[in-house]
Design a protein around this motif. Structure first.
Motif, PDB file in Angstrom:
ATOM      1  N   CYS A  19      13.373   6.922  -3.684  1.00  0.00           N
ATOM      2  CA  CYS A  19      11.896   7.824  -2.730  1.00  0.00           C
ATOM      3  C   CYS A  19      13.167   9.494  -2.663  1.00  0.00           C
ATOM      4  N   ARG A  20      13.748   9.814  -3.196  1.00  0.00           N
ATOM      5  CA  ARG A  20      14.413  11.328  -3.129  1.00  0.00           C
ATOM      6  C   ARG A  20      14.653  11.811  -4.766  1.00  0.00           C
ATOM      7  N   GLN A  21      13.850  11.103  -5.613  1.00  0.00           N
ATOM      8  CA  GLN A  21      14.564  12.062  -7.352  1.00  0.00           C
ATOM      9  C   GLN A  21      12.772  11.916  -6.764  1.00  0.00           C
ATOM     10  N   PRO A  22      12.323  13.537  -7.459  1.00  0.00           N
ATOM     11  CA  PRO A  22      11.195  13.403  -7.742  1.00  0.00           C
ATOM     12  C   PRO A  22      10.208  12.712  -9.250  1.00  0.00           C
ATOM     13  N   ALA A  23       9.187  12.668  -8.748  1.00  0.00           N
ATOM     14  CA  ALA A  23       8.013  11.345 -10.300  1.00  0.00           C
ATOM     15  C   ALA A  23       8.336  12.069 -11.382  1.00  0.00           C
ATOM     16  N   SER A  24       9.032  11.309 -11.936  1.00  0.00           N
ATOM     17  CA  SER A  24       9.583  11.275 -13.498  1.00  0.00           C
ATOM     18  C   SER A  24       8.989  10.569 -14.375  1.00  0.00           C
ATOM     19  N   VAL A  25       9.719   9.779 -16.164  1.00  0.00           N
ATOM     20  CA  VAL A  25       9.171   9.238 -17.018  1.00  0.00           C
ATOM     21  C   VAL A  25      10.237   8.209 -16.089  1.00  0.00           C
ATOM     22  N   ASP A  26      11.348   8.564 -16.063  1.00  0.00           N
ATOM     23  CA  ASP A  26      12.137   7.369 -15.435  1.00  0.00           C
ATOM     24  C   ASP A  26      12.312   7.119 -13.996  1.00  0.00           C
ATOM     25  N   HIS A  27      11.904   7.688 -13.212  1.00  0.00           N
ATOM     26  CA  HIS A  27      11.576   7.617 -11.863  1.00  0.00           C
ATOM     27  C   HIS A  27       9.862   7.441 -11.429  1.00  0.00           C
ATOM     28  N   PHE A  28       9.164   7.010 -12.107  1.00  0.00           N
ATOM     29  CA  PHE A  28       7.311   6.998 -11.743  1.00  0.00           C
ATOM     30  C   PHE A  28       7.530   6.595 -10.351  1.00  0.00           C
ATOM     31  N   ARG A  29       6.525   6.516 -10.222  1.00  0.00           N
ATOM     32  CA  ARG A  29       6.301   6.412  -8.605  1.00  0.00           C
ATOM     33  C   ARG A  29       4.689   5.180  -9.179  1.00  0.00           C
ATOM     34  N   THR A  30       4.481   3.812  -8.205  1.00  0.00           N
ATOM     35  CA  THR A  30       3.309   3.268  -8.288  1.00  0.00           C
ATOM     36  C   THR A  30       3.039   3.654  -7.136  1.00  0.00           C
ATOM     37  N   THR A  55       0.740  -1.586   0.132  1.00  0.00           N
ATOM     38  CA  THR A  55      -0.170  -0.059  -0.056  1.00  0.00           C
ATOM     39  C   THR A  55       0.625   1.039   0.041  1.00  0.00           C
ATOM     40  N   GLY A  56       0.480   2.095  -0.666  1.00  0.00           N
ATOM     41  CA  GLY A  56       0.925   3.190  -0.531  1.00  0.00           C
ATOM     42  C   GLY A  56       1.980   3.757  -1.731  1.00  0.00           C
ATOM     43  N   VAL A  57       3.125   5.027  -1.326  1.00  0.00           N
ATOM     44  CA  VAL A  57       3.467   5.025  -2.572  1.00  0.00           C
ATOM     45  C   VAL A  57       4.766   4.395  -2.820  1.00  0.00           C
ATOM     46  N   TRP A  58       5.177   4.006  -4.237  1.00  0.00           N
ATOM     47  CA  TRP A  58       6.515   3.162  -4.117  1.00  0.00           C
ATOM     48  C   TRP A  58       7.365   3.557  -5.392  1.00  0.00           C
ATOM     49  N   ALA A  59       8.586   3.675  -5.169  1.00  0.00           N
ATOM     50  CA  ALA A  59       9.680   3.949  -6.311  1.00  0.00           C
ATOM     51  C   ALA A  59      10.350   3.531  -6.227  1.00  0.00           C
ATOM     52  N   ASP A  60      11.712   3.829  -7.394  1.00  0.00           N
ATOM     53  CA  ASP A  60      12.441   2.419  -7.627  1.00  0.00           C
ATOM     54  C   ASP A  60      14.128   3.820  -6.607  1.00  0.00           C
ATOM     55  N   PRO A  63      18.328  -7.646 -13.670  1.00  0.00           N
ATOM     56  CA  PRO A  63      17.261  -7.481 -12.944  1.00  0.00           C
ATOM     57  C   PRO A  63      16.497  -6.593 -12.684  1.00  0.00           C
ATOM     58  N   SER A  64      15.342  -6.714 -12.381  1.00  0.00           N
ATOM     59  CA  SER A  64      13.929  -5.532 -11.831  1.00  0.00           C
ATOM     60  C   SER A  64      14.176  -4.903 -11.488  1.00  0.00           C
ATOM     61  N   PRO A  65      14.211  -3.228 -10.877  1.00  0.00           N
ATOM     62  CA  PRO A  65      14.907  -2.722 -10.300  1.00  0.00           C
ATOM     63  C   PRO A  65      14.215  -2.730  -8.655  1.00  0.00           C
ATOM     64  N   TRP A  66      14.545  -2.573  -7.918  1.00  0.00           N
ATOM     65  CA  TRP A  66      13.847  -2.846  -5.923  1.00  0.00           C
ATOM     66  C   TRP A  66      13.042  -1.629  -6.605  1.00  0.00           C
ATOM     67  N   LEU A  67      12.254  -1.481  -5.615  1.00  0.00           N
ATOM     68  CA  LEU A  67      11.248  -0.573  -5.662  1.00  0.00           C
ATOM     69  C   LEU A  67      11.025  -0.545  -3.959  1.00  0.00           C
ATOM     70  N   TYR A  68      11.050   0.597  -3.828  1.00  0.00           N
ATOM     71  CA  TYR A  68      11.441   1.328  -1.576  1.00  0.00           C
ATOM     72  C   TYR A  68       9.751   1.787  -1.301  1.00  0.00           C
ATOM     73  N   ASN A  69       8.655   1.908  -0.719  1.00  0.00           N
ATOM     74  CA  ASN A  69       8.123   2.543  -0.248  1.00  0.00           C
ATOM     75  C   ASN A  69       8.157   3.812   0.436  1.00  0.00           C
ATOM     76  N   CYS A  70       7.754   4.566  -0.288  1.00  0.00           N
ATOM     77  CA  CYS A  70       8.380   5.856  -0.450  1.00  0.00           C
ATOM     78  C   CYS A  70       7.154   6.364   0.941  1.00  0.00           C
ATOM     79  N   ARG A  71       5.864   6.851   1.072  1.00  0.00           N
ATOM     80  CA  ARG A  71       4.756   6.566   1.543  1.00  0.00           C
ATOM     81  C   ARG A  71       3.723   5.635   2.027  1.00  0.00           C
ATOM     82  N   SER A  72       2.935   5.261   2.932  1.00  0.00           N
ATOM     83  CA  SER A  72       1.530   4.897   3.460  1.00  0.00           C
ATOM     84  C   SER A  72       1.350   5.582   3.046  1.00  0.00           C
ATOM     85  N   SER A  73      -0.429   4.529   2.433  1.00  0.00           N
ATOM     86  CA  SER A  73      -1.455   4.694   2.261  1.00  0.00           C
ATOM     87  C   SER A  73      -2.151   5.380   3.017  1.00  0.00           C
TER      88      SER A  73
END
Length: 161
Positions: A41-52, A34-39, A149-159
């Motif tokens: 979290c310090r990078q702003p959301a962009s095409v190269d560093h999108f957030r899920t 749940t929440g926000v995930w990204a490769d 290898p697919s990139p690891w994704l980290y939880n940036c913020r809880s839902s």
């Protein structure tokens, strides 16, 4: 039979289904997705560093939004979710946004793998282990995408839900 077709048949045969008592959102919460995930979290959301973003909508449905920055968010739904083990989750994702254009209403079957995050205490990270489209196009197989290898994704913020 090609490997792509075999992969599609495998995913169709084992398609995600939550039990009648447990919604897809309930399964995502139990898995911790749940929440926000990204490769990164310090990078702003962009095409190269999108957030899920995984959240529950007002109707109790599990939503997955893709944030590409600059107010460009694409909506998808998690139509099914099943934990196959404490560290693996199968989800069925359906694109539900006209911004997807020809990919709108396409379905993807995804297997996510999670493991303890060695950089945080009690946290975990996750990555795509398998991904296949309704047409049988394989995006990730056995944790590899384009041979890496697919990139690891980290939880940036809880839902918030």
């Amino acid at each position: 039979m090609t490997q792509s077709v075999a992969a599609l048949i495998f995913f169709l045969a084992t398609t995600c289904s939550a039990s009648a008592a447990e919604s897809a959102w309930d399964v995502l919460k139990r898995f911790g997705l749940t929440g926000v995930w990204a490769d990164d979290c310090r990078q702003p959301a962009s095409v190269d560093h999108f957030r899920t973003i995984y959240s529950e909508d007002a109707d109790g449905l599990a939503r997955r939004e893709l944030d590409f920055g600059m107010r460009s968010i694409y909506a998808t739904f998690v139509d099914g979710a099943e934990m196959t083990s404490p560290s693996m989750l199968k989800i069925t994702i359906r694109n539900a946004d006209p911004k997807f254009e020809k990919f709108n209403q396409k379905t993807f079957w995804i297997v996510l793998l999670k493991e303890d995050d060695p950089q945080t205490k009690g946290g975990f990270r996750m990555r795509y282990f398998n991904s296949v489209t309704t047409e049988g196009k394989v995006g990730v197989r056995n944790g590899l995408r384009l041979g890496k290898p697919s990139p690891w994704l980290y939880n940036c913020r809880s839902s918030m839900s």
